[in-house]
Design an enzyme around this catalytic site. Sequence first.
Site, mmCIF file in Angstrom:
data_model
loop_
_atom_site.group_PDB
_atom_site.id
_atom_site.type_symbol
_atom_site.label_atom_id
_atom_site.label_comp_id
_atom_site.label_asym_id
_atom_site.label_seq_id
_atom_site.Cartn_x
_atom_site.Cartn_y
_atom_site.Cartn_z
ATOM 1 N N GLU A 46 4.755 105.454 13.290
ATOM 2 C CA GLU A 46 5.555 106.521 13.880
ATOM 3 C C GLU A 46 5.206 106.713 15.360
ATOM 4 O O GLU A 46 4.026 106.737 15.736
ATOM 5 C CB GLU A 46 5.261 107.801 13.083
ATOM 6 C CG GLU A 46 5.966 109.048 13.518
ATOM 7 C CD GLU A 46 5.570 110.232 12.637
ATOM 8 O OE1 GLU A 46 6.260 111.267 12.717
ATOM 9 O OE2 GLU A 46 4.573 110.139 11.875
ATOM 10 N N LYS A 115 13.765 111.241 11.973
ATOM 11 C CA LYS A 115 12.949 111.893 10.958
ATOM 12 C C LYS A 115 13.659 113.138 10.451
ATOM 13 O O LYS A 115 14.221 113.907 11.229
ATOM 14 C CB LYS A 115 11.585 112.252 11.546
ATOM 15 C CG LYS A 115 10.556 112.751 10.553
ATOM 16 C CD LYS A 115 9.189 112.871 11.218
ATOM 17 C CE LYS A 115 8.096 113.291 10.273
ATOM 18 N NZ LYS A 115 6.758 113.275 10.913
ATOM 19 N N CYS A 170 7.069 109.290 7.880
ATOM 20 C CA CYS A 170 5.885 110.099 7.566
ATOM 21 C C CYS A 170 6.159 111.262 6.624
ATOM 22 O O CYS A 170 6.266 111.083 5.416
ATOM 23 C CB CYS A 170 5.229 110.565 8.854
ATOM 24 S SG CYS A 170 3.501 111.090 8.590
#
Length: 636
Positions: A46, A115, A170
């Site tokens: 990330e 994300k 994540c």
Amino acid sequence: MKDGFIKVAAATPDIQVADCVHNTGEIIKKAKEMSEQGAGIMVFPELCITGYTCQDLFYEDTLLTAAREGLLRAAEELKDVPGLIFVGLPLEVRGKLYNTAAVLNNGELLGIVPKQYLPNYGEFYEARHFVPGGDNVDYISIGDVQVPFGTRLLFTCEDLPGLTVAAEICEDLWAACPPSVEHAIAGANVIVNLSASDETAGKTEYRRNLVKGQSARLLCGYIYATAGNGESTQDLVFGGQNLICEDGRILSEAPLFENKTIYGVLDIQKLRGERRRISTWKPEMSDSYLRIPFRLPKKETGLTGCFSQNPFVPENPEERASRFREILDIQAMGLKKRLEHTHCKTAVLGISGGLDSTLALLVTARAMDFMGMDRKQIVAVTMPCFGTTDRTYTNACELTRRLGAELLEVDIKKAVLQHFEDIGQDPSVHDVTYENAQARERTQVIMDIANQRGGMVIGTGDLSELALGWATYNGDHMSMYGVNGSVPKTLVRYLVRYYAETCGEKELGEILMDVLDTPVSPELLPPEDGVISQKTEDLVGPYELHDFFLYYILRFHFSPSKIYRMAKAAFKGAYDEETILKWLKKFYWRFFSQQFKRSCLPDGPKVGSVAVSPRGDLRMPSDACVKVWIDEIENL
């Protein structure tokens, strides 16, 4: 990518916080290294172009511009690197900042995935800088091209049928309903995760279980790449625990704090087969997803080191003890229920001094212990005949005594010879009648003793013998409850060894170890100089090969050509190709021709993912033709 295999990789590059030029160079270098190692899918952490720990520097136009330039540079310098590459960076879109994964293929920017779930608790403050990605797919300008932007992007391979890849970032995985769930339902069978998960006490194991569990739940490959050394340690430390999992199994894991690149081989064909097999898996074609094609070079993926020679046995030694204890308990609890339900006063079994009857006796003793019954209510019958050797006879007797069971000896030679006279069989002709008459006489003896004692005959035959049909019909093929019916021969050996090592009785352990050292044999032919003359594996082939074939045929329904290729990789140095091919052909021939014996099996407990009960896992016609499978083998 032949047979559905694809090599994948997860890398943690050596970065410097906010140095996009340096970081991009490291990403390019790593991507080229992974490609040289044959990786077709490559995943980076990330925000790796900038570093995850830039904090309020994410507001700086200079940093955001440098990150975009880094992405364009990576696309340019990786245009000759085949593969699907995922790289993390911050990206401003219409005045808002997103934490994104950029997807590259042969230098082309295929899409940008933002994300969805931004942690803003504990040590995380992502909502201070970023906004969450939405479901709608939009198009944005990156350089001179229009690029799809959104969480609902699926990347479909034109060169490996069925390979569909999706991304989450994540915290997405840690959410109550991860985006990967919808990705998988929409068709993705490989999920990549670009992460920057810091290390705290106990988090390593939790993270490992999370990734492994998600791959199992979604029947997918899961590639997890996370940040490591190089990120700021102002308040946090990042360990680089990269993981590659497939359907609940860890294929590869990076050691902490070393910034390693890890590799694994995913079997897309297996994943597709699992989704077809499991009836509760209900994929849905969603119009909200954009499917983006990509290309991979057609090449054969190396398989060396990818497969265990013993697929029925856990590879991790630490897992074996609990697994073996669990299997023994399943066997014993199944028998306990059957004995209680039938109000049997005794459990009767033939004891030969071989592996299978040894395991059956150990399981029966365990069942008696669970029931609070005296082990003297086990009647272990030794039935010496023409092929019995002193070694197996002694082991059978001593094992029975050490376990506290009743030992009963019935010499069947006279009965068998009388039977030969009755049917006109010449005792000097050691044919199938000579052998099977002994097996059927033994079964008759223990059945009648069970009637005398108000008992139940406990079957000893194992899964491997049933698969090969290596059992005498209405002989050792028959019992009143078969405790070993779903335990393959290789696992029988491990279970007996486990018992020997953990029983805490030196003399019993020594007997069990000698049983393990005894060649597998039905002992139906006379010994030579007191030594076993009839060795099963000389006749039907090595059980470790047959159990390997059995596992992948029944568990995943792979083709003969794929299993042959896998076996060559697993047994390289142990068996040559000609030997593997010979016994693979033998296995298929026997498996198909002997189904009639499995169609009328006694009851018995299922202990693992492979079984041949006609009431459970294997619904197969007894007269199915094997020609298509044999033709494929002969064309290899």
